[in-house]
Enzyme design. Sequence first.
Site, PDB file in Angstrom:
ATOM      1  N   HIS A  57       0.871  -1.009  -0.112  1.00  0.00           N
ATOM      2  CA  HIS A  57       0.122   0.067   0.123  1.00  0.00           C
ATOM      3  C   HIS A  57       0.665   1.299   0.046  1.00  0.00           C
ATOM      4  CE1 HIS A  57       1.210  -0.722   4.218  1.00  0.00           C
ATOM      5  NE2 HIS A  57       0.847   0.666   4.415  1.00  0.00           N
ATOM      6  N   HIS A  72       1.715   6.996  -0.865  1.00  0.00           N
ATOM      7  CA  HIS A  72       0.902   5.967   0.006  1.00  0.00           C
ATOM      8  C   HIS A  72      -0.456   5.752  -0.890  1.00  0.00           C
ATOM      9  CE1 HIS A  72      -1.363   4.492   3.462  1.00  0.00           C
ATOM     10  NE2 HIS A  72      -0.259   4.333   3.926  1.00  0.00           N
TER      11      HIS A  72
END
Length: 149
Positions: A57, A72
């Site tokens: 992620h 992110h």
Amino acid sequence: MTLVSAPLSGRAIGLAAVPDPVFAGAMVGPGTAIDPVREPTEAVSPVDGIVVSLHPHAFVVVDGDGHGVLTHLGIDTVQLNGAGFELLVNKGDAVTRGQGVVRWDPAGVETAGKSPICPVVALEATADSLASLRESGDVATGETLFDWQ
């Protein structure tokens, strides 16, 4: 100066609009965020450098000047335990700007109940060290998000 490029296409929204107080408050560092196009895509490296942190992620690439840029992919997406994300490189790899790092589907993240909004943060930087910060409007992969002086 480090030119930081968009790791994916979408709409620049600025960190203040990120639905997470840590990113919205720039506690991780200054930068901006992208609300991504809802289609399967590759998140690419925003700079030339070395992948120093890599998770399904999120990833950090440090350039030759020591500037670390965090990408992110979504908010609270760590809770997905990697589901829907495919790593395309390894930690320690040298990457070039625009090289694919993680393949993912922002629509799938949204379906899983998470925000697909992607902060792009200059780690260990001060707000006044960034220039030409994109905080609104459409942005395509590879376009300049900000300059880091």
